[in-house]
Motif scaffolding. Structure first.
Motif, PDB file in Angstrom:
ATOM      1  N   MET A 201       0.806  -1.225   0.000  1.00 55.90           N
ATOM      2  CA  MET A 201       0.000   0.000   0.000  1.00 55.90           C
ATOM      3  C   MET A 201       0.841   1.279   0.000  1.00 55.90           C
ATOM      4  SD  MET A 201      -3.039  -1.335   0.012  1.00 55.90           S
ATOM      5  CE  MET A 201      -4.048   0.105   0.299  1.00 55.90           C
ATOM      6  N   GLY A 202       2.168   1.139   0.156  1.00 54.74           N
ATOM      7  CA  GLY A 202       3.023   2.329   0.145  1.00 54.74           C
ATOM      8  C   GLY A 202       3.019   3.045   1.486  1.00 54.74           C
ATOM      9  N   GLU A 203       3.215   4.387   1.412  1.00 55.66           N
ATOM     10  CA  GLU A 203       3.377   5.181   2.633  1.00 55.66           C
ATOM     11  C   GLU A 203       2.039   5.704   3.134  1.00 55.66           C
ATOM     12  OE1 GLU A 203       7.241   7.853   2.898  1.00 55.66           O
ATOM     13  OE2 GLU A 203       6.503   7.746   0.839  1.00 55.66           O
ATOM     14  N   ARG A 204       1.095   4.828   3.372  1.00 57.79           N
ATOM     15  CA  ARG A 204      -0.200   5.310   3.822  1.00 57.79           C
ATOM     16  C   ARG A 204      -1.013   4.199   4.468  1.00 57.79           C
ATOM     17  NH1 ARG A 204      -3.762   5.479  -1.704  1.00 57.79           N
ATOM     18  NH2 ARG A 204      -3.043   3.483  -2.485  1.00 57.79           N
ATOM     19  N   ARG A 205      -2.007   4.640   5.195  1.00 62.70           N
ATOM     20  CA  ARG A 205      -3.008   3.711   5.721  1.00 62.70           C
ATOM     21  C   ARG A 205      -4.345   4.084   5.102  1.00 62.70           C
ATOM     22  NH1 ARG A 205      -6.745   3.956  10.415  1.00 62.70           N
ATOM     23  NH2 ARG A 205      -7.355   1.807  10.804  1.00 62.70           N
ATOM     24  N   ILE A 206      -5.065   3.084   4.639  1.00 60.87           N
ATOM     25  CA  ILE A 206      -6.420   3.299   4.152  1.00 60.87           C
ATOM     26  C   ILE A 206      -7.364   2.562   5.094  1.00 60.87           C
ATOM     27  CG2 ILE A 206      -8.064   2.804   2.289  1.00 60.87           C
ATOM     28  CD1 ILE A 206      -6.219   4.717   1.128  1.00 60.87           C
ATOM     29  N   ASN A 207      -8.387   3.252   5.536  1.00 63.44           N
ATOM     30  CA  ASN A 207      -9.396   2.618   6.372  1.00 63.44           C
ATOM     31  C   ASN A 207     -10.747   2.703   5.654  1.00 63.44           C
ATOM     32  OD1 ASN A 207     -11.649   3.390   8.701  1.00 63.44           O
ATOM     33  ND2 ASN A 207     -10.417   1.603   9.128  1.00 63.44           N
ATOM     34  N   LEU A 208     -11.427   1.577   5.599  1.00 68.08           N
ATOM     35  CA  LEU A 208     -12.759   1.514   4.984  1.00 68.08           C
ATOM     36  C   LEU A 208     -13.758   1.284   6.110  1.00 68.08           C
ATOM     37  CD1 LEU A 208     -11.819  -1.040   2.188  1.00 68.08           C
ATOM     38  CD2 LEU A 208     -11.802   1.450   2.013  1.00 68.08           C
ATOM     39  N   THR A 209     -14.675   2.214   6.287  1.00 68.94           N
ATOM     40  CA  THR A 209     -15.661   2.052   7.357  1.00 68.94           C
ATOM     41  C   THR A 209     -17.027   1.864   6.739  1.00 68.94           C
ATOM     42  OG1 THR A 209     -14.358   3.689   8.550  1.00 68.94           O
ATOM     43  CG2 THR A 209     -16.356   2.941   9.581  1.00 68.94           C
ATOM     44  N   LEU A 210     -17.596   0.678   6.971  1.00 69.63           N
ATOM     45  CA  LEU A 210     -18.889   0.367   6.374  1.00 69.63           C
ATOM     46  C   LEU A 210     -20.002   0.550   7.388  1.00 69.63           C
ATOM     47  CD1 LEU A 210     -16.798  -2.081   4.849  1.00 69.63           C
ATOM     48  CD2 LEU A 210     -18.718  -1.435   3.383  1.00 69.63           C
ATOM     49  N   ARG A 211     -21.037   1.237   6.952  1.00 71.68           N
ATOM     50  CA  ARG A 211     -22.152   1.527   7.840  1.00 71.68           C
ATOM     51  C   ARG A 211     -23.472   1.333   7.113  1.00 71.68           C
ATOM     52  NH1 ARG A 211     -19.567   6.793   9.353  1.00 71.68           N
ATOM     53  NH2 ARG A 211     -17.537   6.159  10.147  1.00 71.68           N
ATOM     54  N   LYS A 212     -24.512   1.104   7.889  1.00 73.02           N
ATOM     55  CA  LYS A 212     -25.877   1.233   7.375  1.00 73.02           C
ATOM     56  C   LYS A 212     -26.310   2.607   7.858  1.00 73.02           C
ATOM     57  CE  LYS A 212     -30.055  -0.170   6.008  1.00 73.02           C
ATOM     58  NZ  LYS A 212     -30.467   1.200   5.597  1.00 73.02           N
ATOM     59  N   ALA A 213     -26.251   3.565   6.917  1.00 71.69           N
ATOM     60  CA  ALA A 213     -26.438   4.962   7.318  1.00 71.69           C
ATOM     61  C   ALA A 213     -27.890   5.432   7.185  1.00 71.69           C
ATOM     62  CB  ALA A 213     -25.528   5.861   6.485  1.00 71.69           C
ATOM     63  N   GLY A 214     -28.593   4.921   6.158  1.00 79.75           N
ATOM     64  CA  GLY A 214     -29.931   5.435   5.876  1.00 79.75           C
ATOM     65  C   GLY A 214     -31.032   4.529   6.407  1.00 79.75           C
TER      66      GLY A 214
END
Ligand code: SIN
Ligand code: FE2
Length: 214
Positions: A201-214
């Motif tokens: 992924m290189g010089e970074r962190r990726i965060n994926l946050t999944l929600r039931k928003a609606g």
């Protein structure tokens, strides 16, 4: 050499609180399809720095996919159906992500989780996320599923009051953290990401946050 059963099934889930579960490496089995699905999402809706309601630039760069996307601006925090930059609908939630989130929620004890929003956060070294609650969603019965990719992070898991003690939870590439039920409104944040280079992924962190928003 004979592999033990434990090696074959991977590390066990870790219960961090009654309804907060860390699933170490849970995303790794679908990592490449997941990254393949994210590339077009990031092309259609590039990462950007949003303003806080107070007018500050957020350190985390973010974008969204799904029917709803989380945004922040002078008017406050909320979910929108379209990307304010392009005026187009947010990119669709990739099937691989939908399925991964459902499986992770189930592994943590939450049945029938069908997210309609995925917030994509990018942390460069030094970026932190201050303590907050996730409370822009309609139904707090639904859990949050959070996927970590790239550089490691230290997640702060707090209590229901901002002043409550926090515990430090190390999160690595491929880990999935799920919280819901009585833990749904726990305060949480991320300590500044340490400089480093992740092989995939290189010089970074990726965060994926999944929600039931609606
Ligand atoms: C968030 O709280 O929205 C993100 C948490 C994380 O990056 O692990
Ligand atoms: Fe959050």
């Amino acid at each position: 050499m004979i592999q033990s059963d434990l090696d074959l099934f991977g590390p066990e889930p870790q219960h961090l609180a009654s309804q907060t579960v860390l699933l170490p490496g849970f995303a790794l089995s679908v990592l490449e399809p997941l990254l393949d699905a994210l590339r077009p999402v990031l092309r259609a809706a590039p990462l950007r720095h949003m303003q806080t309601p107070g007018g500050l630039n957020m350190a985390v760069a973010l974008t969204n996919c799904g029917a709803l996307g989380w945004v922040s601006d002078a008017k406050g925090y909320r979910y929108t159906t379209s990307d304010p930059i392009s005026g187009q609908a947010w990119p669709a939630l990739p099937q691989v992500l939908l399925e991964l989130a459902g499986r992770a929620a189930l592994a943590a004890g939450f049945e029938g989780f069908v997210p309609d929003a995925c917030l994509i956060n990018q942390y460069l070294p030094g970026t932190r996320l201050s303590l907050h609650q996730d409370r822009n969603e309609r139904d707090f019965e639904q859990p949050i599923v959070s996927i970590s990719l790239g550089l490691p992070a230290v997640f702060l898991l707090g209590g229901l009051q901002r002043s409550d003690r926090t515990v430090r939870v190390p999160l690595s590439h491929g880990d999935v953290l799920v919280w819901g039920g009585e833990d749904r409104l726990r305060f949480h944040g991320v300590l500044p990401i340490k400089p480093g280079l992740h092989s995939r992924m290189g010089e970074r962190r990726i965060n994926l946050t999944l929600r039931k928003a609606g």
